[in-house]
Structure formats: structure tokens, C-alpha cells
Design a protein around this motif. Structure first.
Motif, PDB file in Angstrom:
ATOM      1  N   THR A  35      29.580 -47.120  21.525  1.00  0.00           N
ATOM      2  CA  THR A  35      29.112 -48.416  22.013  1.00  0.00           C
ATOM      3  C   THR A  35      28.654 -48.308  23.460  1.00  0.00           C
ATOM      4  OG1 THR A  35      30.585 -49.640  20.520  1.00  0.00           O
ATOM      5  CG2 THR A  35      29.762 -50.817  22.452  1.00  0.00           C
ATOM      6  N   ILE A  36      29.419 -47.572  24.262  1.00  0.00           N
ATOM      7  CA  ILE A  36      29.045 -47.359  25.668  1.00  0.00           C
ATOM      8  C   ILE A  36      27.721 -46.615  25.745  1.00  0.00           C
ATOM      9  CG2 ILE A  36      29.678 -46.189  27.811  1.00  0.00           C
ATOM     10  CD1 ILE A  36      32.626 -46.603  26.986  1.00  0.00           C
ATOM     11  N   LEU A  37      27.586 -45.539  24.950  1.00  0.00           N
ATOM     12  CA  LEU A  37      26.363 -44.751  24.955  1.00  0.00           C
ATOM     13  C   LEU A  37      25.154 -45.590  24.565  1.00  0.00           C
ATOM     14  CD1 LEU A  37      27.634 -41.453  23.297  1.00  0.00           C
ATOM     15  CD2 LEU A  37      26.923 -41.751  25.667  1.00  0.00           C
ATOM     16  N   GLN A  38      25.308 -46.391  23.527  1.00  0.00           N
ATOM     17  CA  GLN A  38      24.200 -47.228  23.079  1.00  0.00           C
ATOM     18  C   GLN A  38      23.785 -48.210  24.166  1.00  0.00           C
ATOM     19  OE1 GLN A  38      24.995 -49.457  19.504  1.00  0.00           O
ATOM     20  NE2 GLN A  38      22.913 -50.234  19.343  1.00  0.00           N
ATOM     21  N   SER A  39      24.766 -48.795  24.837  1.00  0.00           N
ATOM     22  CA  SER A  39      24.472 -49.744  25.909  1.00  0.00           C
ATOM     23  C   SER A  39      23.738 -49.057  27.056  1.00  0.00           C
ATOM     24  CB  SER A  39      25.774 -50.362  26.419  1.00  0.00           C
ATOM     25  OG  SER A  39      25.544 -51.149  27.581  1.00  0.00           O
ATOM     26  N   TYR A  40      24.178 -47.865  27.430  1.00  0.00           N
ATOM     27  CA  TYR A  40      23.561 -47.148  28.536  1.00  0.00           C
ATOM     28  C   TYR A  40      22.110 -46.788  28.211  1.00  0.00           C
ATOM     29  CZ  TYR A  40      28.058 -46.517  30.937  1.00  0.00           C
ATOM     30  OH  TYR A  40      29.243 -46.719  31.587  1.00  0.00           O
TER      31      TYR A  40
ATOM     32  N   VAL B 256      38.600 -45.486  16.577  1.00  0.00           N
ATOM     33  CA  VAL B 256      38.378 -46.550  17.546  1.00  0.00           C
ATOM     34  C   VAL B 256      37.807 -45.971  18.835  1.00  0.00           C
ATOM     35  CG1 VAL B 256      39.509 -48.283  18.991  1.00  0.00           C
ATOM     36  CG2 VAL B 256      40.167 -48.049  16.602  1.00  0.00           C
ATOM     37  N   THR B 257      38.338 -44.821  19.247  1.00  0.00           N
ATOM     38  CA  THR B 257      37.849 -44.171  20.463  1.00  0.00           C
ATOM     39  C   THR B 257      36.389 -43.776  20.314  1.00  0.00           C
ATOM     40  OG1 THR B 257      40.067 -43.323  20.947  1.00  0.00           O
ATOM     41  CG2 THR B 257      38.204 -42.245  22.053  1.00  0.00           C
ATOM     42  N   GLU B 258      36.040 -43.179  19.177  1.00  0.00           N
ATOM     43  CA  GLU B 258      34.663 -42.773  18.935  1.00  0.00           C
ATOM     44  C   GLU B 258      33.735 -43.972  18.909  1.00  0.00           C
ATOM     45  OE1 GLU B 258      34.897 -40.584  15.330  1.00  0.00           O
ATOM     46  OE2 GLU B 258      35.443 -38.697  16.310  1.00  0.00           O
ATOM     47  N   GLU B 259      34.174 -45.062  18.270  1.00  0.00           N
ATOM     48  CA  GLU B 259      33.347 -46.264  18.207  1.00  0.00           C
ATOM     49  C   GLU B 259      33.121 -46.844  19.605  1.00  0.00           C
ATOM     50  OE1 GLU B 259      35.178 -48.952  15.511  1.00  0.00           O
ATOM     51  OE2 GLU B 259      34.856 -47.694  13.746  1.00  0.00           O
ATOM     52  N   ARG B 260      34.199 -46.827  20.412  1.00  0.00           N
ATOM     53  CA  ARG B 260      34.075 -47.356  21.760  1.00  0.00           C
ATOM     54  C   ARG B 260      33.107 -46.509  22.588  1.00  0.00           C
ATOM     55  NH1 ARG B 260      33.352 -51.576  24.642  1.00  0.00           N
ATOM     56  NH2 ARG B 260      33.735 -51.179  26.836  1.00  0.00           N
TER      57      ARG B 260
ATOM     58  N   ILE C 104      23.775 -39.174  27.509  1.00  0.00           N
ATOM     59  CA  ILE C 104      24.399 -40.433  27.924  1.00  0.00           C
ATOM     60  C   ILE C 104      23.365 -41.498  28.259  1.00  0.00           C
ATOM     61  CG2 ILE C 104      25.899 -41.545  29.631  1.00  0.00           C
ATOM     62  CD1 ILE C 104      27.352 -38.942  29.973  1.00  0.00           C
ATOM     63  N   TYR C 105      22.368 -41.135  29.057  1.00  0.00           N
ATOM     64  CA  TYR C 105      21.455 -42.140  29.611  1.00  0.00           C
ATOM     65  C   TYR C 105      20.070 -42.142  28.982  1.00  0.00           C
ATOM     66  CZ  TYR C 105      25.042 -42.544  33.180  1.00  0.00           C
ATOM     67  OH  TYR C 105      26.237 -42.760  33.821  1.00  0.00           O
ATOM     68  N   GLY C 106      19.813 -41.263  28.021  1.00  0.00           N
ATOM     69  CA  GLY C 106      18.475 -41.191  27.467  1.00  0.00           C
ATOM     70  C   GLY C 106      17.535 -40.566  28.489  1.00  0.00           C
ATOM     71  N   TYR C 107      16.293 -41.033  28.554  1.00  0.00           N
ATOM     72  CA  TYR C 107      15.296 -40.394  29.426  1.00  0.00           C
ATOM     73  C   TYR C 107      14.727 -41.321  30.494  1.00  0.00           C
ATOM     74  CZ  TYR C 107      15.546 -36.503  26.223  1.00  0.00           C
ATOM     75  OH  TYR C 107      16.010 -35.448  25.495  1.00  0.00           O
TER      76      TYR C 107
END
Length: 428
Positions: free
Chosen positions: A97-102, A90-94, A159-162
């Protein structure tokens, strides 16, 4: 710096604050929150296990949250009781999800607007977090008078991509153009990079101020270099039917050919250099299957905006894409084609003269110069629909010569769809 320990300490403090709050509630409220408290304790016990590990990007993503423990709890409580997902999963999924959104949230460059409030506020918040992340990454990786640029860049990009870090770095350099510790090439890049509509007044809150400019210069140089490397890898991975592309080029001599594929409109070879000047993108060298080492450029703008920018630079263009149901070996189908645009006054005159030949009843008794002047005014203002309908009617008529002329003029008219506003930040 042990960031996993930092995350655990933050969550432990969060749990202690929650416990203190709960102890001051009524007995009924305490009972209502008993299960939640127990699960939070279970999460903390799991984190305390020496075998409980997350990758660095996941840890860093959770550290950006005000209440990481609460975030994990929310996802955990969504699970049905018979699901065997562990707290680790669950922690990894959360975190993912944050990383994908960022990474997927675009840099919003426009002023606050009705209907765009959420995107405006989200992008603003992420710009601030990204600035802080760059400062922290440089600080964490600077030891013995040496900056580990590879690791610092990786921590931020993971975390933020480029796109967002490049925007924050460009903002920072633009705010320090007087500073000789930033290189000339870096300053030129920053001045050419996209800016927010509000200009420096809006962007100054994203400027990196807590880090030595020399270290920011080192970080910026390596970050831009890595961004170009990743972009080249992405371009090389974009499927291209080289034979069909060459057929498209041969069938439209003298035109810049753009391929609509995935998130990009792609250009290759000499076309890439011409398109890059109009689009404000970078030309990269990539190993493109079927073409070999080739100059390339790509834009994430919608194809209508790409076409408009090319036309504004008097570049004849053909845009094409494959039928998605026919596979990567299928031919390219023309989406839009435009010749070098005529001067607007000449275009207006040709439309009037063609209408006079094909539908004389429309122009009978009218003053030619006056009508051409009115048509020119409409074309300049983008009011083209009446002329599009007129030319379509002529194109569908029985006179093939006039129909051909109508088709040629239709290809010159600026389609109202090309007036769409550009969105987002692009680095390629």
C-alpha cells in the motif's frame, strides 16, 4: 547492509519506546492498551523468525515510515477475529500500500494553493524521502571504488517509480550546472525538465548534497536510460488497432494523429517527432504491434491540454479513441480535430462576415472594423462562448454552404476547455 535487520531494529526500538511510555501511565490506561501491546509483541516475534522475509522494495518502503510497527498494527487490528490473515500477509499488504501510494502520487510542481494543500505537502515530503533514498542507495552500493548502478537504480525505482526520482535528479543537476563532473547532455536534459513554480528557492531543499557529483552523474545516466527502457515497454504494451489507426491517418491527411488510450495520448512515426517538439516529451523507439519498430511519444496531460499545446505550435491535429465497450479491434472515433489556426484577426473577420451573411440583423448598422477589433480582443482573451453559440446556430441552419463555413470556423475556435491548467510531471 542488512536492511531487514535494520527494519527489525527500528521496530524493536519503537516497541521499547512504547513500553516505556506505557509503564508511566495509569493502571486504567495500561489495561486499555494491554491487547495492543500484546499484538505488537506478536508482530515483533514474527519478525524475529528466520523464515519471516519481505522483498527488498517492501522493506525499503517500511523503512521510510516513522513508525512501521504502528503502521502494521493499524492494519492488523482492522481484521476480524475469524480472518486467518497472518502477520506476514498484513505486513506485505501494508508495504505494498505504501509503495502504491509513493508511485502514484504525482510530482506537484505548483505553489501552495487552497484546495491542493494535501497534494502539496505529500509531494514535498516524498521529494525529501526520494532525495534521501537516492543518497542511501548510492552509498549502500558503492564499494571498492565501484558503484553498482543497476542495484542502486532498482532500489530507488522499486519504491518511487521514475517520475519523482527524475525530478529530484534534474533539480540536483540544475543546482550544479557549473560542475564539470556532470556531463553536457545531462545538463541539457536537466534544464529542459519541468521545474517547480517557485524555482530554485523551492527546489534547493530537494538537491542531493551528501553524494559525490560523479556518482550522481553515473546514477542519473543509468536511471534515465532505464526510465526510457521502461517507457518503451509500456508503450509497446499499449493496445493499438494498427489498421484502424491507418484509416484514421488516411482520412485526415496532413494532420498529426493522437490516440487517447489509458493514461496517455499517444503519437507514432513522423507524428511523434512533431508532437514531441510541442509537448516537450521524448521520442522513443518501441516495437508497436502492427507497426513494428516505430518512433513513439506520449503525454499524460489531459487531451485538452495536449490539443492546446499542438495548436499553439500551429500543428493541425486529430485526436481519436476507441469506444471502450467495442473492444481493441474497433475503429477510432474522432474526439477533436483542428486545422492549422488562422491568424486571430483573420478568424475574427471571417466570423463577422459569416454572421453578416447568415444573420444580417445582428450586424446591421454596425461598423465592420470596430466589430472585428472587438471580436479579436475577445478571442485573444479566450472569451469564445458567444461565438461558439453563434456558429453552432449557423451550422444548424438550412443553408448548407453557410453551415459548412460555420463548421470550419468552429474547428478554429479555441474551446474554453482547452484553457485547463496542466497538472503533473511527465518524462515521456
Amino acid at each position: 547492509m542488512n536492511t531487514m535487520q535494520t527494519l527489525f531494529d527500528n521496530m524493536a526500538q519503537e516497541q521499547e519506546n512504547y513500553r516505556e511510555w506505557l509503564l508511566h501511565q495509569s493502571p486504567e490506561t495500561i489495561l486499555d492498551h494491554a491487547y495492543e501491546y500484546a499484538v505488537r509483541e506478536d508482530i515483533m516475534i514474527a519478525f524475529a523468525d528466520a523464515d519471516f522475509e519481505l522483498d527488498q522494495a517492501q522493506v525499503n518502503a517500511l523503512l521510510t515510515r516513522r513508525s512501521p510497527l504502528q503502521d502494521i498494527l493499524k492494519d492488523y487490528l482492522k481484521l476480524d477475529s475469524d480472518i486467518s490473515n497472518t502477520i506476514r500477509e498484513v505486513t506485505e499488504e501494508r508495504a505494498n500500500t505504501i509503495l502504491q501510494s509513493y508511485r502514484e502520487t504525482p510530482v506537484y510542481l505548483h505553489t501552495y494553493a487552497t484546495g491542493q494543500e494535501s497534494l502539496y505537502h505529500t509531494s514535498h515530503e516524498l521529494n525529501i524521502k526520494c532525495r534521501n533514498a537516492i543518497e542511501q542507495a548510492i552509498s549502500d552500493n558503492y564499494q571498492d571504488n565501484r558503484l553498482n548502478t543497476e542495484e542502486a537504480v532498482k532500489e530507488v525505482a522499486d519504491i518511487y517509480g521514475y517520475d519523482r526520482p527524475l525530478y529530484v535528479l534534474a533539480v540536483t543537476v540544475r543546482a550544479h550546472l557549473w560542475d564539470g563532473r556532470f556531463g553536457r547532455e545531462t545538463k541539457t536534459w536537466a534544464q529542459e525538465a519541468p521545474t517547480a513554480e517557485g524555482g530554485p528557492d523551492v527546489e534547493r531543499q530537494y538537491v542531493i548534497e551528501k553524494t559525490h557529483p560523479g556518482l550522481v552523474q553515473m546514477f542519473t545516466s543509468r536511471f534515465r536510460e532505464q526510465a526510457r527502457e521502461k517507457a518503451a515497454e509500456q508503450i509497446a504494451a499499449i493496445p493499438l488497432n494498427a489498421a484502424a489507426y491507418q484509416e484514421l491517418k488516411d482520412g485526415h491527411p496532413g494532420k498529426v494523429a493522437g490516440i487517447l488510450t489509458g493514461d496517455y495520448v499517444m503519437f507514432y512515426g513522423e507524428d511523434a517527432r512533431a508532437a514531441a517538439l510541442a509537448l516537450g516529451t521524448k521520442v522513443l523507439n518501441a516495437d508497436v504491434p502492427g507497426l513494428g519498430q516505430t518512433e513513439t511519444t506520449g503525454s499524460k496531460l489531459n487531451w485538452q491540454s495536449v490539443l492546446k499545446k499542438l495548436m499553439d505550435h500551429n500543428i493541425p491535429v486529430v485526436l481519436a479513441k476507441q469506444d471502450p465497450e467495442s473492444g481493441v479491434d474497433s475503429p477510432y472515433l474522432v474526439v477533436k480535430e483542428r486545422d492549422t489556426p488562422l491568424p486571430v484577426e483573420e478568424l475574427a473577420a471571417q466570423i463577422y462576415d459569416l454572421a453578416a451573411k447568415a444573420m444580417p440583423e445582428l450586424t446591421q448598422g454596425s461598423d465592420r472594423d470596430e466589430q472585428i477589433s472587438l471580436t479579436t480582443k475577445c478571442l485573444r482573451e479566450g472569451d469564445t462562448m458567444d461565438f461558439i453559440y453563434l456558429l453552432v446556430d449557423i451550422s444548424n441552419g438550412e443553408n448548407q454552404e453557410l453551415a459548412s463555413q460555420a463548421d470550419q470556423l468552429l474547428a478554429q475556435l479555441p474551446d474554453p476547455a482547452l484553457l485547463e491548467k496542466d497538472e503533473g510531471y511527465q518524462e515521456l
